[in-house]
Design a protein around this motif. Structure first.
Motif, mmCIF file in Angstrom:
data_model
loop_
_atom_site.group_PDB
_atom_site.id
_atom_site.type_symbol
_atom_site.label_atom_id
_atom_site.label_comp_id
_atom_site.label_asym_id
_atom_site.label_seq_id
_atom_site.Cartn_x
_atom_site.Cartn_y
_atom_site.Cartn_z
ATOM 1 N N SER A 5 0.857 -1.173 0.000
ATOM 2 C CA SER A 5 0.000 0.000 0.000
ATOM 3 C C SER A 5 0.899 1.229 0.000
ATOM 4 O O SER A 5 1.831 1.313 0.807
ATOM 5 N N VAL A 6 0.637 2.156 -0.911
ATOM 6 C CA VAL A 6 1.415 3.385 -0.994
ATOM 7 C C VAL A 6 0.447 4.557 -1.016
ATOM 8 O O VAL A 6 -0.478 4.599 -1.826
ATOM 9 N N HIS A 7 0.653 5.501 -0.102
ATOM 10 C CA HIS A 7 -0.214 6.676 -0.007
ATOM 11 C C HIS A 7 0.655 7.932 -0.063
ATOM 12 O O HIS A 7 1.689 8.005 0.604
ATOM 13 N N THR A 8 0.228 8.898 -0.847
ATOM 14 C CA THR A 8 0.959 10.156 -0.972
ATOM 15 C C THR A 8 0.109 11.286 -0.416
ATOM 16 O O THR A 8 -1.074 11.396 -0.728
ATOM 17 N N ALA A 9 0.726 12.117 0.421
ATOM 18 C CA ALA A 9 0.052 13.295 0.972
ATOM 19 C C ALA A 9 0.970 14.491 0.788
ATOM 20 O O ALA A 9 2.195 14.370 0.910
ATOM 21 N N VAL A 10 0.381 15.624 0.507
ATOM 22 C CA VAL A 10 1.150 16.858 0.339
ATOM 23 C C VAL A 10 0.819 17.790 1.480
ATOM 24 O O VAL A 10 -0.352 18.083 1.736
ATOM 25 N N ARG A 11 1.860 18.219 2.173
ATOM 26 C CA ARG A 11 1.697 19.155 3.279
ATOM 27 C C ARG A 11 2.051 20.560 2.812
ATOM 28 O O ARG A 11 2.762 20.730 1.821
#
Length: 121
Positions: A5-11
């Motif tokens: 599982s790979v999740h990308t989030a931008v802060r």
């Protein structure tokens, strides 16, 4: 086998966090590679790769991790790796931790051991 599982989030501030869970091996490494390349193409000013929930990573995953670090350096992107116990052990045993900016690894779970044949449980 545990799925990947790979999740990308931008802060705010150009920080991208790539959170990876499960196993990274030759059967699914293309997904990890695509996520790293997409995150670097953002382009972020800072990419954090959170591997604290990775339970297995072989040399293919390690090569992708190192290639991402090399590309980030070339492009002036801060590239931080947060290893879990399995990835920390892999980095230690292969002598590659010094090639990356590695945060403090998560504590090693009781009973986890390096598996013969070059892998981790």
């Amino acid at each position: 086998m545990t799925d990947l599982s790979v999740h990308t989030a931008v802060r705010p501030g150009g920080v991208t966090v790539l959170t990876v869970r499960g196993e990274i091996d030759w059967t699914n490494s293309h997904r990890f590679d695509a996520a790293v390349q997409a995150a670097l193409a953002g382009p972020p000013t800072h990419l954090e790769v959170d591997l604290t929930a990775v339970v297995f990573m072989n040399s293919v995953g390690l090569a992708i991790l190192l290639a991402g670090g090399r590309r980030a350096r070339e492009e002036g992107i801060v590239y931080d790796v947060r290893p879990g116990p399995i990835v920390a052990l892999l980095l230690e045993r292969t002598g590659t931790a010094g090639l990356l900016s590695v945060g403090t690894p998560a504590p090693r779970a009781a009973g986890r051991r390096w598996r013969s044949g070059g892998g981790a449980p």
